[in-house]
Motif scaffolding. Structure first.
Motif, PDB file in Angstrom:
ATOM      1  N   LEU A   1       0.828  -1.214   0.000  1.00  0.00           N
ATOM      2  CA  LEU A   1       0.000   0.000   0.000  1.00  0.00           C
ATOM      3  C   LEU A   1       0.855   1.254   0.000  1.00  0.00           C
ATOM      4  CD1 LEU A   1      -2.916  -0.927   2.421  1.00  0.00           C
ATOM      5  CD2 LEU A   1      -2.992  -0.743  -0.085  1.00  0.00           C
ATOM      6  N   ASN A   2       1.961   1.225   0.704  1.00  0.00           N
ATOM      7  CA  ASN A   2       2.862   2.376   0.738  1.00  0.00           C
ATOM      8  C   ASN A   2       3.462   2.659  -0.638  1.00  0.00           C
ATOM      9  OD1 ASN A   2       4.240   4.428   2.359  1.00  0.00           O
ATOM     10  ND2 ASN A   2       6.084   3.270   1.833  1.00  0.00           N
ATOM     11  N   GLU A   3       3.620   1.627  -1.444  1.00  0.00           N
ATOM     12  CA  GLU A   3       4.140   1.786  -2.799  1.00  0.00           C
ATOM     13  C   GLU A   3       3.063   2.290  -3.768  1.00  0.00           C
ATOM     14  OE1 GLU A   3       7.599   0.858  -3.972  1.00  0.00           O
ATOM     15  OE2 GLU A   3       7.622   1.493  -1.869  1.00  0.00           O
ATOM     16  N   HIS A   4       1.844   2.467  -3.269  1.00  0.00           N
ATOM     17  CA  HIS A   4       0.712   2.909  -4.080  1.00  0.00           C
ATOM     18  C   HIS A   4       0.037   4.131  -3.448  1.00  0.00           C
ATOM     19  CE1 HIS A   4       1.383  -1.261  -5.253  1.00  0.00           C
ATOM     20  NE2 HIS A   4       0.914  -0.899  -6.434  1.00  0.00           N
ATOM     21  N   ARG A   5       0.827   5.087  -3.031  1.00  0.00           N
ATOM     22  CA  ARG A   5       0.275   6.290  -2.383  1.00  0.00           C
ATOM     23  C   ARG A   5      -0.400   7.228  -3.380  1.00  0.00           C
ATOM     24  NH1 ARG A   5       5.485   5.910   0.257  1.00  0.00           N
ATOM     25  NH2 ARG A   5       6.162   7.235  -1.442  1.00  0.00           N
ATOM     26  N   ASP A   6       0.089   7.250  -4.608  1.00  0.00           N
ATOM     27  CA  ASP A   6      -0.449   8.167  -5.604  1.00  0.00           C
ATOM     28  C   ASP A   6      -1.804   7.682  -6.115  1.00  0.00           C
ATOM     29  OD1 ASP A   6       0.474  10.513  -7.596  1.00  0.00           O
ATOM     30  OD2 ASP A   6      -0.687   9.003  -8.687  1.00  0.00           O
ATOM     31  N   ARG A   7      -2.775   8.568  -6.082  1.00  0.00           N
ATOM     32  CA  ARG A   7      -4.135   8.210  -6.480  1.00  0.00           C
ATOM     33  C   ARG A   7      -4.220   7.799  -7.952  1.00  0.00           C
ATOM     34  NH1 ARG A   7      -9.070  11.611  -4.348  1.00  0.00           N
ATOM     35  NH2 ARG A   7      -9.584   9.748  -3.212  1.00  0.00           N
ATOM     36  N   CYS A   8      -3.455   8.451  -8.817  1.00  0.00           N
ATOM     37  CA  CYS A   8      -3.467   8.082 -10.244  1.00  0.00           C
ATOM     38  C   CYS A   8      -2.929   6.671 -10.442  1.00  0.00           C
ATOM     39  CB  CYS A   8      -2.655   9.077 -11.064  1.00  0.00           C
ATOM     40  SG  CYS A   8      -3.451  10.682 -11.217  1.00  0.00           S
ATOM     41  N   CYS A   9      -1.913   6.314  -9.689  1.00  0.00           N
ATOM     42  CA  CYS A   9      -1.375   4.952  -9.770  1.00  0.00           C
ATOM     43  C   CYS A   9      -2.435   3.936  -9.348  1.00  0.00           C
ATOM     44  CB  CYS A   9      -0.127   4.826  -8.895  1.00  0.00           C
ATOM     45  SG  CYS A   9       0.636   3.187  -8.951  1.00  0.00           S
TER      46      CYS A   9
ATOM     47  N   GLY B   1       0.593  -3.621 -17.787  1.00  0.00           N
ATOM     48  CA  GLY B   1       0.810  -2.372 -18.522  1.00  0.00           C
ATOM     49  C   GLY B   1       0.259  -1.166 -17.780  1.00  0.00           C
ATOM     50  N   PHE B   2      -0.988  -1.239 -17.366  1.00  0.00           N
ATOM     51  CA  PHE B   2      -1.593  -0.133 -16.624  1.00  0.00           C
ATOM     52  C   PHE B   2      -0.879   0.096 -15.295  1.00  0.00           C
ATOM     53  CE2 PHE B   2      -4.988  -0.417 -19.667  1.00  0.00           C
ATOM     54  CZ  PHE B   2      -5.599   0.826 -19.640  1.00  0.00           C
ATOM     55  N   ALA B   3      -0.579  -0.982 -14.586  1.00  0.00           N
ATOM     56  CA  ALA B   3       0.076  -0.859 -13.283  1.00  0.00           C
ATOM     57  C   ALA B   3       1.459  -0.234 -13.414  1.00  0.00           C
ATOM     58  CB  ALA B   3       0.174  -2.234 -12.615  1.00  0.00           C
ATOM     59  N   TRP B   4       2.235  -0.691 -14.387  1.00  0.00           N
ATOM     60  CA  TRP B   4       3.607  -0.186 -14.520  1.00  0.00           C
ATOM     61  C   TRP B   4       3.636   1.265 -14.981  1.00  0.00           C
ATOM     62  CZ3 TRP B   4       6.353  -4.991 -17.045  1.00  0.00           C
ATOM     63  CH2 TRP B   4       6.382  -6.021 -16.103  1.00  0.00           C
ATOM     64  N   ILE B   5       2.684   1.658 -15.809  1.00  0.00           N
ATOM     65  CA  ILE B   5       2.595   3.085 -16.161  1.00  0.00           C
ATOM     66  C   ILE B   5       2.341   3.898 -14.899  1.00  0.00           C
ATOM     67  CG2 ILE B   5       1.168   4.819 -17.335  1.00  0.00           C
ATOM     68  CD1 ILE B   5       0.843   2.706 -19.617  1.00  0.00           C
ATOM     69  N   GLY B   6       1.462   3.407 -14.044  1.00  0.00           N
ATOM     70  CA  GLY B   6       1.190   4.099 -12.786  1.00  0.00           C
ATOM     71  C   GLY B   6       2.430   4.250 -11.933  1.00  0.00           C
ATOM     72  N   HIS B   7       3.238   3.223 -11.881  1.00  0.00           N
ATOM     73  CA  HIS B   7       4.449   3.284 -11.059  1.00  0.00           C
ATOM     74  C   HIS B   7       5.517   4.175 -11.678  1.00  0.00           C
ATOM     75  CE1 HIS B   7       3.472   0.590  -7.815  1.00  0.00           C
ATOM     76  NE2 HIS B   7       2.836  -0.165  -8.702  1.00  0.00           N
ATOM     77  N   PHE B   8       5.799   3.989 -12.947  1.00  0.00           N
ATOM     78  CA  PHE B   8       6.890   4.732 -13.573  1.00  0.00           C
ATOM     79  C   PHE B   8       6.541   6.205 -13.791  1.00  0.00           C
ATOM     80  CE2 PHE B   8       8.054   0.381 -15.206  1.00  0.00           C
ATOM     81  CZ  PHE B   8       9.142   0.233 -14.365  1.00  0.00           C
TER      82      PHE B   8
ATOM     83  N   TRP C   1     -10.185  -5.358  -4.311  1.00  0.00           N
ATOM     84  CA  TRP C   1     -11.338  -5.665  -3.474  1.00  0.00           C
ATOM     85  C   TRP C   1     -11.568  -4.550  -2.456  1.00  0.00           C
ATOM     86  CZ3 TRP C   1     -15.709  -7.913  -3.382  1.00  0.00           C
ATOM     87  CH2 TRP C   1     -16.338  -8.230  -2.200  1.00  0.00           C
ATOM     88  N   GLU C   2     -10.513  -4.009  -1.887  1.00  0.00           N
ATOM     89  CA  GLU C   2     -10.647  -2.921  -0.911  1.00  0.00           C
ATOM     90  C   GLU C   2     -11.143  -1.637  -1.556  1.00  0.00           C
ATOM     91  OE1 GLU C   2      -7.025  -2.692   1.412  1.00  0.00           O
ATOM     92  OE2 GLU C   2      -7.797  -4.243   2.765  1.00  0.00           O
ATOM     93  N   VAL C   3     -10.801  -1.403  -2.811  1.00  0.00           N
ATOM     94  CA  VAL C   3     -11.354  -0.244  -3.544  1.00  0.00           C
ATOM     95  C   VAL C   3     -12.847  -0.457  -3.708  1.00  0.00           C
ATOM     96  CG1 VAL C   3     -11.441   0.901  -5.788  1.00  0.00           C
ATOM     97  CG2 VAL C   3      -9.234   0.439  -4.719  1.00  0.00           C
ATOM     98  N   LEU C   4     -13.257  -1.656  -4.120  1.00  0.00           N
ATOM     99  CA  LEU C   4     -14.686  -1.936  -4.300  1.00  0.00           C
ATOM    100  C   LEU C   4     -15.460  -1.762  -2.993  1.00  0.00           C
ATOM    101  CD1 LEU C   4     -14.619  -5.070  -6.631  1.00  0.00           C
ATOM    102  CD2 LEU C   4     -15.206  -2.707  -7.245  1.00  0.00           C
ATOM    103  N   ARG C   5     -14.817  -2.100  -1.885  1.00  0.00           N
ATOM    104  CA  ARG C   5     -15.470  -1.992  -0.569  1.00  0.00           C
ATOM    105  C   ARG C   5     -15.341  -0.600   0.039  1.00  0.00           C
ATOM    106  NH1 ARG C   5     -12.959  -6.606   2.739  1.00  0.00           N
ATOM    107  NH2 ARG C   5     -14.383  -5.841   4.320  1.00  0.00           N
ATOM    108  N   GLY C   6     -14.622   0.297  -0.615  1.00  0.00           N
ATOM    109  CA  GLY C   6     -14.475   1.661  -0.117  1.00  0.00           C
ATOM    110  C   GLY C   6     -13.386   1.826   0.931  1.00  0.00           C
ATOM    111  N   ARG C   7     -12.566   0.839   1.136  1.00  0.00           N
ATOM    112  CA  ARG C   7     -11.495   0.919   2.135  1.00  0.00           C
ATOM    113  C   ARG C   7     -10.232   1.584   1.599  1.00  0.00           C
ATOM    114  NH1 ARG C   7     -11.721  -4.672   5.617  1.00  0.00           N
ATOM    115  NH2 ARG C   7     -13.800  -4.311   6.447  1.00  0.00           N
ATOM    116  N   VAL C   8     -10.048   1.529   0.285  1.00  0.00           N
ATOM    117  CA  VAL C   8      -8.953   2.239  -0.391  1.00  0.00           C
ATOM    118  C   VAL C   8      -9.597   3.186  -1.387  1.00  0.00           C
ATOM    119  CG1 VAL C   8      -6.972   1.991  -1.941  1.00  0.00           C
ATOM    120  CG2 VAL C   8      -7.266   0.370  -0.071  1.00  0.00           C
ATOM    121  N   LYS C   9      -9.189   4.432  -1.355  1.00  0.00           N
ATOM    122  CA  LYS C   9      -9.791   5.455  -2.228  1.00  0.00           C
ATOM    123  C   LYS C   9      -9.036   5.560  -3.541  1.00  0.00           C
ATOM    124  CE  LYS C   9     -12.633   6.634   0.997  1.00  0.00           C
ATOM    125  NZ  LYS C   9     -13.864   5.883   1.011  1.00  0.00           N
ATOM    126  N   ILE C  10      -9.827   5.758  -4.609  1.00  0.00           N
ATOM    127  CA  ILE C  10      -9.190   6.003  -5.917  1.00  0.00           C
ATOM    128  C   ILE C  10      -9.663   7.315  -6.490  1.00  0.00           C
ATOM    129  CG2 ILE C  10      -8.664   3.637  -6.467  1.00  0.00           C
ATOM    130  CD1 ILE C  10     -11.065   3.671  -8.386  1.00  0.00           C
TER     131      ILE C  10
END
Length: 100
Positions: A15-23, A59-66, A91-100
């Motif tokens: 989760l810490n590696e995914h702090r950016d909302r666009c990612c 592809g989508f994930a790596w664009i988000g990271h790079f 699953w946590e995004v679908l449940r509202g526990r992680v925001k996008i």
């Protein structure tokens, strides 16, 4: 995976590696498209389409990271835990526990 005793230990790092909302959004889009590709391939019987699933998902994930996170995807160091983390976060995004 040697740095983590379990997936439970790995997931906060993930989760810490995914702090950016666009990612996170790109991960969600990629994972959603993976599900659609798999369903389409199975329902239509066109199993050759399944090769697109990892290309689209990663592809989508790596664009988000790079581009947005400016970090190296965890999948390079922890492939199994990273794949698991993708779907737990989805699953946590679908449940509202992680925001996008």
């Amino acid at each position: 995976m040697s740095a983590f005793a379990s997936f439970r230990d790995f997931y906060p790092y993930y989760l810490n590696e995914h702090r950016d909302r666009c990612c996170r959004r790109l991960h969600f889009i990629g994972s959603s498209l993976v599900l659609l590709i798999v369903v389409f391939a199975l329902v239509s019987g066109r199993l050759a389409w399944l090769w697109l699933a990892p290309v689209v998902g990663y592809g989508f994930a790596w664009i988000g990271h790079f581009v947005f996170e400016k970090n190296r995807p965890a999948t390079f160091r922890h492939p199994l835990y990273s794949l698991m983390g993708d779907w737990v976060m989805y699953w946590e995004v679908l449940r509202g526990r992680v925001k996008i």
